[in-house]
Design a protein around this motif. Sequence first.
Motif, PDB file in Angstrom:
ATOM      1  N   PRO A 248       5.537   4.913  -5.038  1.00  0.00           N
ATOM      2  CA  PRO A 248       5.427   3.454  -4.958  1.00  0.00           C
ATOM      3  C   PRO A 248       5.020   2.947  -3.584  1.00  0.00           C
ATOM      4  O   PRO A 248       4.365   1.904  -3.473  1.00  0.00           O
ATOM      5  N   LYS A 249       5.394   3.664  -2.566  1.00  0.00           N
ATOM      6  CA  LYS A 249       5.027   3.221  -1.224  1.00  0.00           C
ATOM      7  C   LYS A 249       3.523   3.112  -1.080  1.00  0.00           C
ATOM      8  O   LYS A 249       2.981   2.118  -0.603  1.00  0.00           O
ATOM      9  N   GLN A 250       2.855   4.173  -1.501  1.00  0.00           N
ATOM     10  CA  GLN A 250       1.406   4.168  -1.384  1.00  0.00           C
ATOM     11  C   GLN A 250       0.789   3.124  -2.295  1.00  0.00           C
ATOM     12  O   GLN A 250      -0.179   2.459  -1.935  1.00  0.00           O
ATOM     13  N   ALA A 252       2.167   0.369  -3.276  1.00  0.00           N
ATOM     14  CA  ALA A 252       2.418  -0.966  -2.723  1.00  0.00           C
ATOM     15  C   ALA A 252       1.420  -1.281  -1.623  1.00  0.00           C
ATOM     16  O   ALA A 252       0.844  -2.373  -1.565  1.00  0.00           O
ATOM     17  N   ARG A 253       1.222  -0.318  -0.800  1.00  0.00           N
ATOM     18  CA  ARG A 253       0.274  -0.512   0.287  1.00  0.00           C
ATOM     19  C   ARG A 253      -1.118  -0.807  -0.258  1.00  0.00           C
ATOM     20  O   ARG A 253      -1.826  -1.705   0.197  1.00  0.00           O
ATOM     21  N   ARG A 289       6.052  -6.006  -6.800  1.00  0.00           N
ATOM     22  CA  ARG A 289       7.276  -5.262  -7.071  1.00  0.00           C
ATOM     23  C   ARG A 289       7.468  -5.055  -8.567  1.00  0.00           C
ATOM     24  O   ARG A 289       7.823  -3.973  -9.032  1.00  0.00           O
ATOM     25  N   LEU A 292       5.110  -2.420  -9.793  1.00  0.00           N
ATOM     26  CA  LEU A 292       5.546  -1.081  -9.384  1.00  0.00           C
ATOM     27  C   LEU A 292       6.752  -0.624 -10.197  1.00  0.00           C
ATOM     28  O   LEU A 292       6.876   0.552 -10.536  1.00  0.00           O
ATOM     29  N   LEU A 301      13.220   0.195  -7.664  1.00  0.00           N
ATOM     30  CA  LEU A 301      12.343  -0.858  -7.158  1.00  0.00           C
ATOM     31  C   LEU A 301      12.902  -2.239  -7.443  1.00  0.00           C
ATOM     32  O   LEU A 301      12.161  -3.221  -7.535  1.00  0.00           O
ATOM     33  N   GLU A 307      13.722   2.074  -2.719  1.00  0.00           N
ATOM     34  CA  GLU A 307      12.288   2.333  -2.747  1.00  0.00           C
ATOM     35  C   GLU A 307      11.477   1.079  -2.428  1.00  0.00           C
ATOM     36  O   GLU A 307      10.420   1.153  -1.806  1.00  0.00           O
ATOM     37  N   TRP A 308      11.983  -0.048  -2.890  1.00  0.00           N
ATOM     38  CA  TRP A 308      11.247  -1.276  -2.584  1.00  0.00           C
ATOM     39  C   TRP A 308      11.297  -1.555  -1.090  1.00  0.00           C
ATOM     40  O   TRP A 308      10.325  -2.025  -0.494  1.00  0.00           O
ATOM     41  N   CYS A 311       8.754   0.406   0.365  1.00  0.00           N
ATOM     42  CA  CYS A 311       7.436  -0.202   0.137  1.00  0.00           C
ATOM     43  C   CYS A 311       7.182  -1.299   1.162  1.00  0.00           C
ATOM     44  O   CYS A 311       6.094  -1.398   1.741  1.00  0.00           O
ATOM     45  N   ASN A 314       6.346   0.063   4.354  1.00  0.00           N
ATOM     46  CA  ASN A 314       4.990   0.594   4.356  1.00  0.00           C
ATOM     47  C   ASN A 314       3.956  -0.521   4.477  1.00  0.00           C
ATOM     48  O   ASN A 314       2.945  -0.372   5.170  1.00  0.00           O
TER      49      ASN A 314
END
Length: 529
Positions: A248-250, A252-253, A289, A292, A301, A307-308, A311, A314
Amino acid sequence: MIGSSCLSVFEKVILIEVPGNAEGSQENNQQAMNCPPSFGNDSDQAAASSSASISPDFEMLEELQGNLEASTETASHAPSLGSDSDPNAFSPTDCLLCNLNMWTKGRTGVKKSSGMADCPSSVENNSDNDTHSFLYMPACFGPMPSETMNDSNLVENDSNQDNDSTPVSNNSDHEVLPTEMTAEAESSAGDGADTVNGTTGLEEYNNQYSSFLLSISPTASFAYLGDPKRNVKMLNIHLLAAQRKSNPKQAARYLVRNLFPKETLIGSSVSANCRDRPRLDPNKMAAVREFLATVFPNYDLSEFGKEWKACISNVASLIRYLNSEAKRRQNNGGGCKLPGTPASADWNAGGVRVPSEGGFQFPQSLNVPETRETGNSVPNRNGIPEEMGSLSINNTIYSTEVLEYFGNPNRNIHVPSSLIHAAKSKARPEQSARFLIRHLFPEEILVRSNVYGSITQGIYALDPNRINALREFLQDAYPGFNLLENEYHWKLCVAAINSYIRVLRHDLKRFPNKSYQLPGWGPRDPSCN
DNA sequence: ATTTTGAAAGAGTGGCAGTT
DNA sequence: AACTGCCACTCTTTCAAAAT
């Protein structure tokens, strides 16, 4: 972008109290009082988005979308305009409609009502994420039951959304397909779309994300991101690309990168309490969000999920990167700064802020009291309170920017639009108050004062005219809060102001040579010792 | 009971180096 | 070129204790 750049230059104190007749000043400043679109509606994000030029990513769109029709390009403004402009620009059948049940499902792990979480508006819950000032919905939009709404509809919450969602998802007018099928339609429309594993189509998708249903026409190229009621639209191809990210980080970015114009990202912050930058549109962020959460159901998330947060971190990293890149380019090529007008990046640099950096000097009248028109000497640490008064009647005008009345016009206090703009972008009145106080009074005044004063401790009261103007401004900017004198939220503001002053005082004790004794006047800068 | 104060935790930021 | 992680730093918020 006007907002962010002007803000960066002028948000530092240009407080003007015009002596004389209020009526006259009002007349004279009629033009100034007409807020430019960018400033007039609290909608920093919206303004930034809508005024932004086409995102650089459209180049990529052309690349990816290949032979999609020209109309696509028009529609491709959606990432930046979608939620801020005409919602009718897209046919409902051209958009993915996400089953709102999914939102509820995605939130099941959240203890707090997530509806509140992204928009914990209620006065009672005392959340920091209240987003009153971030609702930039043109009237034509009508009510918007998004998480960013702060009204009781939302508070009363997800169940409503569930109810609402049912007819949406069951709408027989819409062809309901999973995203992968969208992708197939997409690929058939052009050669740029990445191929999607057909075996993961409807069946698997329904297994994994059974509620995440989409309504789309075969030629569709845009989809709602998150809850359709947010009206945040994005190219399918971007959604698909985001889905394919490994975490999710990627994703979100990637989504943020494509959702906001670069210019907006550079001037923004993911933080609600960033002092000098408008926050990224919370509606769009909430949409990210939500998206994701549907794509990465195994990650936490939720609004406050681990994890959020990763994100967000990130995305912050992305913004930092873009800022540094912009700064580099400016230094390298071509940023010819006008004297006294530092690049926004300089001021926006946050953390270490040196008032004179970039050549910007504060108004002499406020910055270097020695030269004030009143001829008063510099108030030193032991200065007498009368000088606070003399400051308040100082009428030296030093601004090339549009000015607005601050508080009741009868008070004759004017501040730059950008300052108003920045103050209104704060999520809560306390944050706005804390932000404004350092622009309303110089540090040397602040360190020996607090809002109402404390005679017994030798602490002076801050100029009540400005304090009342501040309260009136906050009352106007945050109608959902009770900011009358002696009321709860105003007390919170007072506490926040006093807290800020306390820190100033504390720093002063630790670092006696600190900034307020320097010519520059600005927020404390403990680093400049 | 309320206000003020000092201290500390938590979050955000820029800079930088390393990685992809 | 773009991304990521780390570090040092700043700022805001929170909490407990002291003062009124």
